[in-house]
Design a protein around this motif. Structure first.
Motif, short mmCIF file in Angstrom:
data_model
loop_
_atom_site.label_atom_id
_atom_site.label_comp_id
_atom_site.label_asym_id
_atom_site.label_seq_id
_atom_site.Cartn_x
_atom_site.Cartn_y
_atom_site.Cartn_z
N ASP A 134 -93.29 -51.20 -53.16
CA ASP A 134 -92.30 -50.52 -52.32
C ASP A 134 -91.86 -49.22 -52.96
OD1 ASP A 134 -92.25 -52.53 -50.37
OD2 ASP A 134 -90.81 -53.71 -51.52
N VAL A 135 -91.53 -49.30 -54.26
CA VAL A 135 -91.00 -48.13 -54.97
C VAL A 135 -91.72 -47.97 -56.30
CG1 VAL A 135 -88.96 -47.03 -55.96
CG2 VAL A 135 -88.73 -48.43 -53.90
N LEU A 136 -92.26 -46.78 -56.52
CA LEU A 136 -92.81 -46.42 -57.83
C LEU A 136 -91.81 -45.52 -58.53
CD1 LEU A 136 -95.05 -45.99 -59.99
CD2 LEU A 136 -95.89 -44.11 -58.55
N VAL A 137 -91.45 -45.87 -59.75
CA VAL A 137 -90.55 -45.05 -60.56
C VAL A 137 -91.38 -44.44 -61.68
CG1 VAL A 137 -88.50 -44.99 -62.00
CG2 VAL A 137 -88.57 -46.50 -60.01
N VAL A 138 -91.43 -43.14 -61.72
CA VAL A 138 -92.20 -42.42 -62.74
C VAL A 138 -91.23 -41.97 -63.81
CG1 VAL A 138 -93.75 -40.50 -63.21
CG2 VAL A 138 -93.81 -41.64 -60.98
N GLY A 139 -91.30 -42.57 -64.98
CA GLY A 139 -90.42 -42.21 -66.08
C GLY A 139 -89.52 -43.37 -66.45
N GLY A 140 -89.47 -43.67 -67.75
CA GLY A 140 -88.67 -44.79 -68.23
C GLY A 140 -87.47 -44.37 -69.03
N ASP A 198 -102.89 -37.76 -51.66
CA ASP A 198 -102.53 -38.00 -50.26
C ASP A 198 -102.19 -39.46 -50.01
OD1 ASP A 198 -102.93 -35.35 -49.61
OD2 ASP A 198 -105.02 -35.63 -49.06
N GLN A 199 -101.45 -39.68 -48.93
CA GLN A 199 -101.15 -41.01 -48.43
C GLN A 199 -100.42 -41.87 -49.46
OE1 GLN A 199 -105.09 -42.22 -47.16
NE2 GLN A 199 -104.82 -41.30 -45.14
N HIS A 200 -99.43 -41.25 -50.13
CA HIS A 200 -98.53 -41.98 -51.04
C HIS A 200 -99.29 -42.60 -52.22
CE1 HIS A 200 -94.93 -42.14 -48.23
NE2 HIS A 200 -95.90 -41.71 -47.44
N VAL A 240 -86.65 -25.92 -60.68
CA VAL A 240 -86.28 -27.22 -60.14
C VAL A 240 -87.30 -27.62 -59.06
CG1 VAL A 240 -83.84 -26.95 -60.68
CG2 VAL A 240 -84.72 -26.14 -58.48
N GLU A 241 -87.12 -28.83 -58.53
CA GLU A 241 -88.12 -29.38 -57.61
C GLU A 241 -88.28 -28.52 -56.37
OE1 GLU A 241 -84.33 -31.33 -56.03
OE2 GLU A 241 -85.12 -30.65 -57.95
N PRO A 242 -89.50 -28.50 -55.81
CA PRO A 242 -89.75 -27.69 -54.62
C PRO A 242 -89.11 -28.30 -53.38
CG PRO A 242 -91.70 -28.97 -55.17
CD PRO A 242 -90.72 -29.20 -56.28
N ASP A 243 -88.98 -27.50 -52.34
CA ASP A 243 -88.49 -28.01 -51.07
C ASP A 243 -89.51 -28.95 -50.43
OD1 ASP A 243 -86.06 -26.60 -51.17
OD2 ASP A 243 -87.00 -24.80 -50.34
N LEU A 244 -90.79 -28.63 -50.63
CA LEU A 244 -91.86 -29.44 -50.06
C LEU A 244 -92.33 -30.46 -51.10
CD1 LEU A 244 -93.86 -29.99 -47.74
CD2 LEU A 244 -95.39 -28.30 -48.79
N LEU A 245 -91.77 -31.66 -51.01
CA LEU A 245 -92.13 -32.73 -51.94
C LEU A 245 -93.25 -33.58 -51.35
CD1 LEU A 245 -88.57 -33.93 -53.02
CD2 LEU A 245 -90.23 -32.75 -54.48
N PRO A 246 -94.01 -34.28 -52.18
CA PRO A 246 -94.96 -35.25 -51.64
C PRO A 246 -94.23 -36.26 -50.77
CG PRO A 246 -95.41 -34.86 -53.97
CD PRO A 246 -94.13 -34.16 -53.65
N PRO A 247 -94.85 -36.73 -49.71
CA PRO A 247 -94.17 -37.67 -48.80
C PRO A 247 -93.62 -38.88 -49.55
CG PRO A 247 -96.24 -36.94 -47.85
CD PRO A 247 -96.21 -36.41 -49.25
N GLY A 248 -92.36 -39.19 -49.28
CA GLY A 248 -91.74 -40.37 -49.88
C GLY A 248 -91.21 -40.18 -51.28
N MET A 249 -91.21 -38.95 -51.80
CA MET A 249 -90.77 -38.73 -53.17
C MET A 249 -89.30 -38.31 -53.22
SD MET A 249 -92.22 -36.17 -56.17
CE MET A 249 -93.62 -37.21 -56.59
N ILE A 250 -88.57 -38.88 -54.17
CA ILE A 250 -87.19 -38.50 -54.47
C ILE A 250 -87.15 -38.13 -55.95
CG2 ILE A 250 -84.79 -39.28 -54.53
CD1 ILE A 250 -85.57 -41.43 -52.47
N VAL A 251 -86.55 -37.01 -56.28
CA VAL A 251 -86.45 -36.56 -57.67
C VAL A 251 -85.07 -36.91 -58.19
CG1 VAL A 251 -86.70 -34.60 -59.23
CG2 VAL A 251 -88.05 -34.69 -57.13
N THR A 294 -81.46 -45.35 -52.54
CA THR A 294 -81.96 -44.61 -51.37
C THR A 294 -83.40 -45.01 -51.06
OG1 THR A 294 -80.51 -42.73 -51.85
CG2 THR A 294 -82.44 -42.31 -50.47
N ALA A 295 -84.25 -45.08 -52.09
CA ALA A 295 -85.65 -45.46 -51.87
C ALA A 295 -85.75 -46.86 -51.28
CB ALA A 295 -86.41 -45.38 -53.19
N ALA A 296 -84.96 -47.80 -51.79
CA ALA A 296 -84.99 -49.17 -51.27
C ALA A 296 -84.48 -49.22 -49.84
CB ALA A 296 -84.15 -50.08 -52.17
N ASP A 297 -83.46 -48.43 -49.53
CA ASP A 297 -82.94 -48.40 -48.16
C ASP A 297 -83.98 -47.87 -47.19
OD1 ASP A 297 -80.54 -49.43 -48.97
OD2 ASP A 297 -79.46 -47.52 -48.99
#
Length: 1012
Positions: free
Chosen positions: A175-181, A254-256, A442-453, A476-479
């Motif tokens: 459901d959710v991938l978290v990049v960074g620990g 592509d495709q998450h 900082v992060e771009p306006d156009l993020l990969p689909p489904g990404m939250i920074v 937010t991601a879980a919601d």
């Protein structure tokens, strides 16, 4: 034995390494000790080793700069023999007992490197020098210049023996991938899992924590170490969370989809039995939280590359996490408040800085007070003009309003501010935005689909703000995954002090980061170079030179100077380089622009990308269902694509292969022969729109094909060039079976799937490759019908009325489903018999058992090739990726009533030119002469030059029917030259003979034999 022997920089009782487990390792032939939990870099620093490598171009001495994967200097060769691995970052190598490492890019030794003479030629080796030199004299290029350049290229040495380790690949959906620990990633993972989402959290280090491992402050009201311990325990206890440590997420696709590499056993001397060394993960996530943190940026000043000049965050990590003091006389040069955190830690460790240089014009009262209480010289608004020393820094020259002062030191900690790590956010085309207030991208306006920074990756540098930001991102991601209403973030209400102000104290101004830009660009500090890209030796002068020579675009700057093209991909160099170019152009950094990151985020070895597909598994040899029978019949095999196919079936009294092939050809022409054609590509096409799809991909019409009939077809690429040919049979109204050439089977399947899924997704049609599901045998010759009648008896009527030429049928025989096609590649009456693959061997045996009465002969692909040339049938040699339907003599097949792929571009002037090379036949003027494939065709008496070249021979064979050599060729003007005499010229094999142009159909031009 005292485990601390030699580790003069180790601070007893400090850090989290396991002091009960001393480890021994070797670097450049000398033995050292460290502890479990060390990296190679921390262990070297603990032993006082600061010189670890040489730079690429100037061979300047280089030391450890960072503590993570952004390390540009400390690249070492790891392990020995077949397991040797070049360019491994010492900062990411976990120490194990018996580790062997070596420095790179030096000769004869690291301390004395002959290559350092390149520094004397620095005025020559400036940006773009390779574009300007090595041009004269021209004869020197191959004999002198190129060999020297090739020997100098690269940093490490590649192993020559096969890799003994194995690698694996794995797919995972979450459901959710978290990049960074780090703090934000941990908070996001716990929050998402608590909301019911299935979570994967990946971090490149062996333990989670990120910058918290170097922090001794409070988080959420408790010490950072305590918060981290409890949070990691909660992660491991959660059934909804998969923790992937030692795992780098290297690319967003592509495709998450995300690619990641897990270093499963890199921390061991050898992988355990049946354990992979590394594993490639393909992660498909509905939502992704990018919490990759931020990277500290270096400062640019004269001699900033000397061993002992390090990033302040790295010095803090080695001090607090590994218990290693990187220098006994440290100095801190900072452009933000994070540098002062190191000052406090150094004071606490009993090694107060000998000087503090704060580039800002104003410094908070608490920092003034701290410096005064400890008696540390403080230079507010100061600059470092240059450093001093040879193989280690010994001091620095400081410039401020009071003048110039030289300060002795053996460690300079640079705190140039933190830049959010948003590389993954740009892999699908988004460009990072410049934040002038913070001096960061900082992060771009156009993020990969489904990404939250979240967190420091979103410029939330403060620990508590990063924690809350990560929590909000996880919720937010879980919601979103659950389809719930997204809750409002409370990040902005975290503290009464405005968030922007808190982050600005940790960010830095562009001017401060590159110090005095005008001085750097004009080389006001003398001959001491100020480095922007440490690995590629790009200096501030190189940036200024690129501007003067017109390479001012950020993309041109990158390629002209090689800025950001090293193994760290500009993680530490890009901002400074862009800021310097902006200064040259009198622009803000945001106006100058930025380059994009591309996968992989850090270098990825070929091993995990290949996985098990290596050696014989890379391209497995394939065997047809009739392979064992062919072996027992004495076949000689050859590799055709991925398949083992019989070339011919020699008899004991036949010592020459041509005798065998001629016998097989004559057997088919006069009796009956059987050839295994199971390797032809076979595609099952079904659906109400199957006929429409075929009309769109073939040049000729297939929607009008009656059920029970087959038709020869030709496909074009979009550019009008022939892709493949073959026959397609209509089994039922909405059911077709297509055959392709053996070599192009996968390519055609890929082409059809692209058409179905991408170009015309609205079509009701499904495709299935059935090459492996059906065995298929060609039964050819005048006696072919008699043989099949004897085999099938009353199971099927093989009369011409029931099964005419180009007819097909499906029937039952002995409980088996049989598909029978009346097709001919040889030019004789012929059939192709298809049966389910598992019964292919048994049916083949039955065929030859019955065929004994008719003297049935097995024939291979050499005899088949002879017969197809005799009939002028094109094959791979003519379908060479450059020919059109007209070139191949198939122009009359092309429909004028419909559109199809390639129809428009096939009408281009260059593809319809009558002078184009088209298919013709060739026969020698003197029948006893032979010519070879690949020979050029020239007018008789002309010189062998490209201007006189008329085409070339594509296929040749000896025709036992005609008694001489024949061939097919692509000749300019094609059939309009029939009757002309030309000469074939073969410069490689030294032969040329006179030939006559003729029709490509040498035997039975009217096709009468098809019905005999």
């Amino acid at each position: 034995m005292n485990e601390f022997v030699g580790q003069k920089r180790r601070l007893r009782g400090r850090g989290t390494v396991d002091y009960t487990r001393p480890l021994s390792f070797v670097f450049d032939g000398k033995r050292y000790t460290g502890f479990a939990g060390d990296t190679l870099a921390s262990a070297l620093l603990s032993n006082g080793v600061t010189l670890v490598g040489r730079s690429f171009k100037y061979h300047r001495p280089r030391g450890i700069l960072t503590s993570g994967s952004d390390e540009p200097n400390a690249l070492v060769g790891l392990r020995e023999d077949a397991r040797h691995e070049a360019n491994t970052r010492a900062t990411m190598v976990e120490l194990y007992d018996g580790l062997v490492a070596e420095s790179q890019n030096r000769w004869p030794s690291l301390a004395v490197d002959i290559g350092s003479i390149n520094s004397l030629f620095a005025p020559i080796f400036v940006a773009g020098f390779y574009y300007k030199t090595f041009k004269w004299p021209a004869s020197f290029w191959e004999r002198v210049y190129e060999p020297i350049i090739r020997r100098a290229a690269g940093l490490g040495r590649a192993p020559t023996a096969p890799d003994p380790d194995s690698y694996r690949q794995k797919n995972v959906f979450c459901d959710v991938l978290v990049v960074g620990g780090g703090i934000a990633g941990i908070s996001a993972a716990l929050a998402a899992a608590g909301a019911g989402a299935g979570v994967v959290i990946a971090d490149e280090h062996s333990i989670l924590g990120g910058e918290l491992l170097a922090d001794n402050e409070d988080v959420d009201g408790i010490p950072a170490s305590e918060w981290l311990r409890k949070s990691v325990a909660a992660l491991n206890a959660s059934v909804n969370i998969t923790v992937l440590s030692r795992t780098t997420v290297f690319g967003a696709y592509d495709q998450h989809t995300y690619g990641a590499v897990e270093r499963v056993c890199d921390h061991l001397r050898e992988p355990g039995k049946n354990r992979p060394r590394q594993r490639l993960w393909k992660i498909v996530a509905r939502q992704t939280v990018l919490a990759a943190g931020a990277l500290e940026q270096p400062l640019v000043f004269g001699g900033n590359d000397r061993p002992g000049v390090m990033l302040a965050g790295a010095v803090r990590m080695y001090l607090n996490h590994f218990g290693v003091l990187a220098g006994s006389k440290p100095a801190v040069v900072t452009a933000n408040d994070s540098g002062w955190k190191l000052v406090r830690d150094l004071i606490d460790a009993g090694a107060p800085p000998v000087a503090i240089v704060d580039l800002r014009d104003q410094v908070g009262n608490e920092w003034h007070t701290l410096a005064e209480q400890c008696g540390i010289p403080l230079f507010v608004g100061g600059r470092v003009a240059r450093t001093h020393g040879g193989r280690r820094v010994t001091g620095m020259t400081i410039v401020d309003s009071r003048g110039t002062r030289r300060m002795p030191c053996d460690l300079i900690a640079m705190a140039g501010g933190w830049n959010p790590c948003v590389a993954l956010a740009t892999h699908l085309g988004g460009k990072p935005k410049w934040n002038e207030a913070l001096g960061v991208f900082v992060e771009p306006d156009l993020l990969p689909p489904g990404m939250i920074v979240a967190g420091a990756a979103r410029a939330r540098f403060d620990a508590d703000s990063a924690r809350v930001d990560g929590h909000c991102a996880g919720v937010t991601a879980a919601d979103i995954v659950a389809g719930r209403e997204v809750r409002k973030s409370d990040i902005d209400d975290l503290a009464p002090e405005p968030l922007a102000a808190r982050n600005a104290a940790l960010g830095t101004s562009t001017l401060a980061r590159v110090e005095n830009r005008n001085a750097l660009l004009s080389n006001a500090y003398g001959s001491e170079k100020a480095f922007v890209d440490f690995q590629h030796d790009v200096t501030s002068e190189d940036v200024a030179l690129a501007h003067r020579e017109g390479f001012r675009s950020v993309e041109h700057l990158k390629r002209y100077t090689t800025l950001g093209m090293a193994t760290d991909q500009g993680k530490l160099s890009n901002i400074n380089g862009l800021a310097l170019m902006a200064a040259c152009k009198n622009q803000a950094v945001g106006e100058a622009g930025t380059t994009l990151s591309r996968p992989p985020y850090t270098p990825v070895a070929f091993g995990p990308l290949a996985g098990l597909e290596r050696g014989s598994h890379y391209k497995p040899t394939r065997y047809s269902p009739g392979h064992r029978w062919a072996e027992s019949a004495g076949a000689t095999f050859m590799l055709a694509g991925a398949w083992q196919r019989p070339k011919w079936f020699a008899r004991p009294d036949e010592s020459d292969w041509l005798v065998t092939v001629n016998r097989e050809v004559n057997a088919v022409r006069n009796g009956v022969g059987v050839c295994d054609v199971s390797t032809l590509g076979k595609i099952d096409i079904q659906g109400t729109d199957a006929a429409l799809l075929l009309d769109r991909v073939y040049v000729n019409m297939f929607s009008t094909l009656p059920v029970g009939k087959a038709r020869y077809g030709l496909m074009l690429r979009e550019d009008g060039i022939a892709l493949d040919d073959g026959t397609t049979a209509r089994i039922e109204d909405s059911h077709y079976v297509m055959s392709t050439t053996t070599a192009n089977a996968a390519r055609v399947m890929q082409h059809l799937e692209y058409c179905r899924q991408i170009i015309w997704p609205e079509l009701d049609v499904q495709l299935t490759s059935i090459t492996d599901q059906w065995a298929q045998y060609a039964v050819a010759g005048p006696k072919s019908r008699v043989l099949l009648e004897a085999l099938f008896q009353s199971a099927f009527d093989l009369s011409d009325e029931s099964l005419p030429y180009m007819g097909c049928a499906e029937f039952k025989w002995r409980g088996l489903t049989i598909r029978l096609f009346r097709l001919s590649f040889s030019g004789e009456r012929a059939y192709e018999l298809a049966v389910p693959a598992r019964y292919g061997d048994a049916v083949l045996q039955a065929l030859f058992e019955v065929g004994k009465a008719y003297d049935v002969t097995p024939y291979g692909i050499e005899a088949m090739s002879v017969m197809r040339i005799e009939k002028g049938h094109v094959a791979a040699s003519e379908l060479n990726g450059n020919t059109t339907a007209t070139d191949l003599g198939l122009g009359r097949m092309v429909s004028r009533k419909k559109d199809f792929i390639g129809s428009v571009l096939s009408k281009r002037a260059g593809l319809t030119d009558p002078a184009r090379a088209a298919i013709v036949g060739l026969r020698p003027v003197k029948p006893d002469r032979k010519f070879r494939s690949g020979s050029h065709l020239l007018p008789i008496g002309s010189a062998p030059t490209m201007e006189n070249d008329l085409g070339y021979v594509t296929s040749t064979a000896y025709s036992p029917q005609l008694g001489h050599q024949i061939g097919l060729a692509l000749l300019s003007g094609g059939l309009s030259r029939v009757g002309e005499r030309l000469r074939t010229f073969d410069a490689v094999r030294g032969s040329e003979i006179e030939v006559q142009v003729c029709s490509p159909v040498f035997i039975d031009p009217d096709g009468a034999r098809l019905h005999v």
